[in-house]
Design an enzyme around this catalytic site. Structure first.
Site, PDB file in Angstrom:
ATOM      1  N   GLU A 110      -9.442  10.391  20.510  1.00 49.03           N
ATOM      2  CA  GLU A 110      -8.355   9.630  19.891  1.00 49.03           C
ATOM      3  C   GLU A 110      -8.578   9.432  18.393  1.00 49.03           C
ATOM      4  OE1 GLU A 110      -7.540   6.040  22.063  1.00 49.03           O
ATOM      5  OE2 GLU A 110      -7.295   7.118  23.931  1.00 49.03           O
ATOM      6  N   GLU A 138     -10.544  -5.251  27.562  1.00 46.06           N
ATOM      7  CA  GLU A 138      -9.843  -4.415  28.552  1.00 46.06           C
ATOM      8  C   GLU A 138     -10.818  -3.871  29.590  1.00 46.06           C
ATOM      9  OE1 GLU A 138      -7.532  -1.340  26.636  1.00 46.06           O
ATOM     10  OE2 GLU A 138      -7.571  -0.069  28.429  1.00 46.06           O
ATOM     11  N   LYS A 192       1.048   1.688  30.535  1.00 47.22           N
ATOM     12  CA  LYS A 192       1.091   3.124  30.279  1.00 47.22           C
ATOM     13  C   LYS A 192       2.124   3.685  31.239  1.00 47.22           C
ATOM     14  CE  LYS A 192      -3.875   3.876  29.375  1.00 47.22           C
ATOM     15  NZ  LYS A 192      -5.159   4.046  30.134  1.00 47.22           N
ATOM     16  N   LYS A 194      -1.326   0.137  21.284  1.00 46.55           N
ATOM     17  CA  LYS A 194      -2.637   0.806  21.247  1.00 46.55           C
ATOM     18  C   LYS A 194      -2.405   2.311  21.293  1.00 46.55           C
ATOM     19  CE  LYS A 194      -6.647   1.418  24.234  1.00 46.55           C
ATOM     20  NZ  LYS A 194      -7.092   1.330  25.621  1.00 46.55           N
TER      21      LYS A 194
HETATM   22  C1  2PG Z   1      -7.419   3.894  28.054  1.00 47.80           C
HETATM   23  C2  2PG Z   1      -6.749   5.156  27.553  1.00 47.80           C
HETATM   24  C3  2PG Z   1      -6.336   5.094  26.119  1.00 47.80           C
HETATM   25  P1  2PG Z   1      -7.011   7.413  28.832  1.00 47.80           P
HETATM   26  O1  2PG Z   1      -8.368   3.943  28.853  1.00 47.80           O
HETATM   27  O2  2PG Z   1      -6.962   2.808  27.737  1.00 47.80           O
HETATM   28  O3  2PG Z   1      -7.407   4.773  25.271  1.00 47.80           O
HETATM   29  O4  2PG Z   1      -7.532   6.282  27.824  1.00 47.80           O
HETATM   30  O5  2PG Z   1      -5.682   7.855  28.359  1.00 47.80           O
HETATM   31  O6  2PG Z   1      -8.058   8.489  28.785  1.00 47.80           O
HETATM   32  O7  2PG Z   1      -6.914   6.763  30.191  1.00 47.80           O
HETATM   33 MG    MG Z   2      -8.333   1.652  29.119  1.00 46.68          MG
END
Ligand code: 2PG
Ligand code: MG
Length: 420
Positions: A211, A289, A341, A392
Site C-alpha cells: 500500500e 483495528e 470494505k 483508509k
Molecule cells: C486491511 C486491508 C487494508 P487487505 O487489513 O485493513 O489495509 O488489507 O486488503 O489486504 O485485507
Molecule cells: Mg485490516
C-alpha cells in the site's frame, strides 16, 4: 426507472499486477457506469468469495476470466432488459442469480463490479455527483454532510510487507488538520521525515510495501511505533495533538493454537489485551483495528472494556462488513467501530445495511480500500456519501491510492462539505 441495456466485463490488473474485474453498465437512456473492484491479501475468513480461475498456468491461478465471463454471460442474461427500481432491486437480483450465501457461484468480484457500475450509471442518469447518489443508496433523501478524515499508511508489516514484523499497518491520523488539503500536506511532511529516518536507522531507501507504506526491517512492533512517533516529531508536529496514530494489528494473521505470536513469548488473549493497553499508554493511538483475532470472539468484549474508550476498537476481519456479525458484536459490546470494505460482503446494498447498523448503534465507521487496488476512485465518493468518519486508503506514493485522495480533494474543493 433505470433499465439495463447492456453489461460488459473486462479482466484488468490491480496494483499488485493480479487480475481483477471491471464492469460496464449501460442503461437504456444511454447513461453509462464503469467500475473496478479491489482485492485483499489479509482477508477475513467470513468474506464473500472472490472467484479465481485456479489455473496454475495463468497468473498462478489468480485469473478472473470466469468472473468476467459471469458478468458477460449469466448476469447479463438475467438483467438486460429488466427495469430496476433502485440499487437494492439490482443487488437483490444479483444475490438471487448467485444463489449461495457467500457469492461463491458467480463470485463476489463479478457481483460487486456490476453493483458499482450500475450505481455509477444511475448517478449519471440522474445527473448527480456519485457521492450524492451513494448518500441516497444509504438512506433515500439523505445528502452528504461531511468529509471523512484520511488515515494514511506510514509503515507496513505483516502480510503487506513480507512479515518482517507481525503487525500490518501503522497509519498517520492528522487530527489537527481542519481540511483534507491540510491533512495531505501534513502527511507528506511526516512521510518524508519517516523516509529520512528509515534511511538513517536502517540504511534503507524508501522502498515500499503493497500500500506504499515504508517497510524497513523493524526489530519489533515497538520500534515500528516508536519510529512513527519520531517521524511525527521530526516533521515538526506534536504527537497526539496534531498527528496521532492508527494501528491495524491484523492479529488474525499471527494467531495460532489460541496464542498471539508477536515475537517473544506467545501471548494468550488476556496477555495480548495487556500488551495492546501498554501500547495505548506509550503511543498516541486513536484507533486499534483487529487487536484480537477474528476467531477470538469471546475476548473482544474484554478488549473493549480494557481500552475503555481511549481508542476506537475497530473490527475488520472480525466483522467482515457482515450485518449479522456486526449485530452480534453490538449486542456483546465487543467493538465500537466498523471497518467497511464493500467487497467483503459483495454488493453495495448489503454494505450500506452494515454501515447503517453500525451508525445506528453510535459506532464510528472507517471506510477502507484493499491492499490490491485499482485506479478507480469510487471509494472516496462512497466514504463521503455514507458519512464515513475515517477513510483508509493506504499511503501517498502510489496512484491507485492517490486516485482516492485526489477525488476527496476535488470533492472538498467543489463543495462546502467540511471534514468531521
Ligand atoms: C486491511 C486491508 C487494508 P487487505 O487489513 O485493513 O489495509 O488489507 O486488503 O489486504 O485485507
Ligand atoms: Mg485490516
Amino acid at each position: 426507472m433505470p433499465m439495463i441495456h447492456s453489461l460488459g466485463g473486462l479482466e484488468i490488473l490491480d496494483s499488485r499486477g493480479r487480475p481483477t474485474v471491471r464492469a460496464t453498465c449501460v442503461l437504456t437512456s444511454g447513461a453509462t457506469g464503469i467500475a473496478s473492484v479491489p482485492s485483499g491479501a489479509s482477508t477475513g475468513k467470513a468474506e464473500a468469495l472472490e472467484l479465481r480461475d485456479g489455473d496454475p498456468a495463468r497468473y498462478r491461478g489468480l485469473g478472473c476470466r470466469q468472473a468476467v465471463g459471469n458478468v458477460r454471460g449469466e448476469i447479463a442474461a438475467g438483467l438486460v432488459g429488466q427495469e430496476m427500481a433502485d440499487q437494492s432491486a439490482l443487488d437483490n437480483a444479483l444475490i438471487a442469480l448467485d444463489g449461495t450465501p457467500n457469492k461463491a457461484r458467480l463470485g463476489a468480484n463479478a457481483l460487486l463490479a456490476v453493483s458499482l457500475a450500475f450505481a455509477r450509471a444511475c448517478a449519471a442518469e440522474a445527473g448527480v455527483p456519485l457521492y450524492q447518489h451513494f448518500a441516497a443508496i444509504h438512506t433515500p433523501g439523505k445528502l452528504a454532510d461531511s468529509l471523512p478524515r484520511p488515515t494514511i499508511n506510514l509503515f507496513s508489516g505483516g502480510k503487506h510487507a513480507g512479515g518482517q514484523v507481525p503487525i500490518q499497518d501503522v497509519l498517520v491520523v492528522p487530527i489537527g488538520a481542519a481540511t483534507v488539503d491540510e491533512a495531505m500536506a501534513m502527511t507528506y511532511a511526516v512521510y518524508q521525515a519517516a523516509a529520512e529516518l528509515t534511511l538513517e536507522k536502517y540504511g534503507m531507501r524508501a522502498l515500499t510495501a503493497d500500500e506504499g507504506g515504508l517497510a524497513p526491517p523493524f526489530p519489533d512492533a515497538e520500534a515500528m511505533l516508536g519510529d512513527a512517533v519520531a517521524a511525527i516529531a521530526r516533521a515538526g508536529y506534536t504527537p497526539g495533538q496534531e498527528v496521532s496514530l492508527a494501528l491495524d494489528v491484523a492479529s488474525s494473521h499471527f494467531y495460532t493454537d489460541g496464542r498471539y505470536h508477536l515475537g517473544g513469548e506467545p501471548l494468550d488473549s488476556a496477555g495480548m489485551i495487556r500488551h495492546l493497553v501498554g501500547w495505548l499508554e506509550r503511543y498516541p493511538i486513536v484507533s486499534l483495528e483487529d487487536g484480537l483475532a477474528e476467531e477470538d470472539w469471546a475476548n473482544w468484549p474484554a478488549l473493549r472494556k480494557a481500552i475503555g474508550g481511549r481508542a476506537l476498537v475497530l473490527g475488520d476481519d472480525f466483522l467482515c462488513t457482515n450485518p449479522a456479525r456486526i449485530r452480534r458484536a453490538i449486542e456483546a459490546d465487543a467493538a465500537d467501530a466498523l471497518l467497511l470494505k464493500v467487497n467483503q460482503i459483495g454488493t453495495l446494498s448489503e454494505a450500506a445495511e452494515s454501515c447503517r447498523i453500525a451508525q445506528a448503534a453510535g459506532w464510528h465507521v472507517t471506510v477502507s480500500a484493499r491492499s490490491g487496488e485499482t485506479e478507480d476512485d469510487w471509494l472516496a465518493d462512497l466514504a463521503v456519501g455514507w458519512g464515513g468518519d475515517h477513510l483508509k486508503v493506504g499511503s501517498i506514493t502510489q496512484s491507485e491510492r492517490l486516485a482516492k485522495y485526489n477525488r476527496l480533494l476535488a470533492i472538498e474543493a467543489e463543495t462546502v462539505l467540511k471534514m468531521g
